[in-house]
Write an enzyme that holds these catalytic residues in place. Structure first.
Site, PDB file in Angstrom:
ATOM      1  CB  SER A 135      -0.874  -0.033   1.253  1.00  0.00           C
ATOM      2  OG  SER A 135      -1.619   1.149   1.382  1.00  0.00           O
ATOM      3  CE  LYS A 161      -4.693   0.071   0.443  1.00  0.00           C
ATOM      4  NZ  LYS A 161      -5.398  -0.740   1.463  1.00  0.00           N
ATOM      5  CE  LYS A 163      -3.957   3.802   2.295  1.00  0.00           C
ATOM      6  NZ  LYS A 163      -5.199   3.302   2.895  1.00  0.00           N
ATOM      7  CG  ASP A 188      -7.732   2.376   0.702  1.00  0.00           C
ATOM      8  OD1 ASP A 188      -8.888   2.825   0.812  1.00  0.00           O
ATOM      9  OD2 ASP A 188      -7.108   1.830   1.645  1.00  0.00           O
ATOM     10  CD  GLU A 213      -8.840  -0.853   0.832  1.00  0.00           C
ATOM     11  OE1 GLU A 213      -7.895  -1.113   0.053  1.00  0.00           O
ATOM     12  OE2 GLU A 213      -8.717  -0.901   2.064  1.00  0.00           O
ATOM     13  CG  ASP A 238     -10.442  -0.906   5.084  1.00  0.00           C
ATOM     14  OD1 ASP A 238     -10.700  -1.401   6.199  1.00  0.00           O
ATOM     15  OD2 ASP A 238      -9.355  -0.308   4.882  1.00  0.00           O
ATOM     16  CE  LYS A 262      -7.275  -2.401   6.686  1.00  0.00           C
ATOM     17  NZ  LYS A 262      -7.212  -0.939   6.838  1.00  0.00           N
ATOM     18  N   GLY A 290      -4.163  -4.234   6.352  1.00  0.00           N
ATOM     19  CA  GLY A 290      -3.304  -4.064   7.520  1.00  0.00           C
ATOM     20  C   GLY A 290      -3.466  -2.691   8.116  1.00  0.00           C
TER      21      GLY A 290
HETATM   22  O1  OSB Z   1      -7.101   1.864   4.656  1.00  0.00           O
HETATM   23  O2  OSB Z   1      -6.081   0.053   4.383  1.00  0.00           O
HETATM   24  C1  OSB Z   1      -6.140   1.161   4.915  1.00  0.00           C
HETATM   25  C2  OSB Z   1      -2.937   1.837   6.907  1.00  0.00           C
HETATM   26  C3  OSB Z   1      -3.454   2.488   8.013  1.00  0.00           C
HETATM   27  C4  OSB Z   1      -4.807   2.727   8.075  1.00  0.00           C
HETATM   28  C5  OSB Z   1      -5.654   2.320   7.033  1.00  0.00           C
HETATM   29  C6  OSB Z   1      -5.142   1.644   5.933  1.00  0.00           C
HETATM   30  C7  OSB Z   1      -3.756   1.437   5.852  1.00  0.00           C
HETATM   31  C8  OSB Z   1      -3.101   0.835   4.698  1.00  0.00           C
HETATM   32  C9  OSB Z   1      -1.761   0.176   4.890  1.00  0.00           C
HETATM   33  O3  OSB Z   1      -3.540   0.889   3.571  1.00  0.00           O
HETATM   34  C10 OSB Z   1      -1.867  -1.260   5.225  1.00  0.00           C
HETATM   35  C11 OSB Z   1      -0.553  -1.840   5.685  1.00  0.00           C
HETATM   36  O4  OSB Z   1       0.414  -1.813   4.921  1.00  0.00           O
HETATM   37  O5  OSB Z   1      -0.491  -2.336   6.829  1.00  0.00           O
HETATM   38 MG    MG Z   2      -8.282   0.735   3.307  1.00  0.00          MG
END
Ligand code: OSB
Ligand code: MG
Length: 369
Positions: A135, A161, A163, A188, A213, A238, A262, A290
């Site tokens: 991510s 992925k 953001k 995401d 997402e 999510d 998660k 995660g």
């Molecule tokens: O939305 O998936 C999410 C990290 C912190 C809070 C929300 C998210 C995330 C990530 C990273 O996308 C996930 C990871 O690498 O642990």
């Molecule tokens: Mg997410």
């Protein structure tokens, strides 16, 4: 199994790179690490709540309060017949899934260690390796984004992925697609859009994305159904899915075609397995997300990812992507084929680096039975 002792520790670890999303930027990870002792055995879990109530309403502070004052008393000095019963035992406490997860995971680890089998097998996991994705946070420039992705592609990650947020969406997707035409790619949004943005979200269809997402409200499943009916890209939920019931409603309404599971968000492994099974029965693939977990929470995420319906690469990346030194030794490493090996030792199957855990501990409290 009798719960003889519970220890809570707030840990603080600097992140290798700041992680920016539509809801803010993190430079440090904070979590509550839980250790539960029964006889000679110790089990470990993680409440990956973080500093502020941005992703969810939970923080390390709310975890500490809810664990110390309400959840620990439901376990301490008591007999536990199965880790699957913990979710029910915690049911009088509404919500606070991350607080519950740290304790529930520690009980799972204990049962795996007591039985001498890996956690992945204890929960019905079948895979020896899990497919790893990464991510990538919002970057200062599009060139920076593409370069950073290039580094992860070279490492062998199976999907990327990125953001997004308003102003960092179409152009970001276009820049990545131009440089990597065949890359398995997804976006995401962390709830940064509304149904008023359907035109923009439709324009993302042309980037051949695996999914988008959580584009809409963090607790919405109705508008997501309206959106999914108007775009080709698969919607993945999510934030909205915090119980197996939510997963059932989302499936019934057609709010998504994929769910990001998660354990921390849904209250532990028991709920994660229930959502996995429900999605499998309805033909929806799932993958493991995660919350920047340390190696302890990561080990639980790896075990969960070994279940058969985790059919898409997740956000479970190698330790070095997050931390210079992880709380476990050895850390999780990416295999050359973009997978992570599921540990084969009893329980979580990784050793806690207690010296480093001590150095990262900001506060701790022990609850003897
Ligand atoms: O939305 O998936 C999410 C990290 C912190 C809070 C929300 C998210 C995330 C990530 C990273 O996308 C996930 C990871 O690498 O642990
Ligand atoms: Mg997410």
């Amino acid at each position: 199994m009798r719960i003889d002792r519970i220890e809570l520790r707030e840990v603080r670890l600097p992140l290798v790179h700041p992680f920016e999303t539509s809801f803010g930027c993190e430079t440090e990870q904070r979590a509550v690490i839980v250790r539960i002792d029964s006889g000679d055995l110790a089990g470990w879990g993680e409440s990956a709540a973080g500093i502020g109530p941005w992703y969810s309403y939970e923080t390390v502070e709310t975890c500490w309060h809810v664990q110390r004052d309400f959840l620990v008393p439901l376990l301490l000095g008591q007999e536990v017949e199965s880790p699957r019963s913990i979710h029910e035992r915690f049911a009088p406490v509404r919500g606070h899934n991350m607080a519950k997860t740290g304790l529930e995971q520690a009980v799972w680890d204990l049962f795996g260690k007591a039985a001498g089998i890996p956690l992945a097998r204890l929960i019905g996991g079948e895979k020896d390796r899990i497919e790893s994705g990464v991510s990538v946070g919002i970057q200062a420039s599009l060139d920076g984004l593409v370069d950073r992705i290039g580094g992860f592609v070279d490492r062998g990650y199976r999907r990327i992925k990125i953001k997004i947020k308003p102003g960092w969406d179409t152009d970001a997707a276009a820049a990545v697609r131009e440089r990597f035409p065949d890359l398995p790619l997804m976006l995401d949004a962390n709830s940064a859009y509304t149904l008023d943005d359907v035109g923009l979200l439709r324009r993302l269809d042309r980037f051949d994305l695996m999914m988008i997402e959580q584009p809409l409200g963090h607790d919405d499943i109705v508008d997501h159904a309206k959106l999914q009916a108007q775009i080709e890209t698969a919607v993945c939920l999510d934030e909205s899915i915090v119980t197996p019931e939510h997963a059932g409603w989302a499936i019934e309404l057609g709010s998504c075609r994929i769910i990001n599971i998660k354990p921390a968000r849904v209250g532990g492994l028991g709920a994660a397995i229930a959502i996995h099974d429900l999605c499998q029965a309805h033909g929806l693939p799932v993958w493991c997300g995660g919350l920047l977990e340390t190696g302890i929470g990561r080990a639980h995420n790896v075990a969960v990812s070994s279940l058969p319906n985790f059919r898409l690469p997740g956000d479970v990346s190698e330790s070095a992507r997050y931390y210079e030194r992880d709380l476990i030794d050895p850390p999780f490493e990416l295999n050359p084929d973009g997978t992570i090996t599921v540990p084969t030792g009893p329980g979580i199957g990784v050793a806690v680096d207690e010296e480093w855990l001590g150095a990262c501990t900001f506060r701790s409290e022990v609850f003897p039975a």
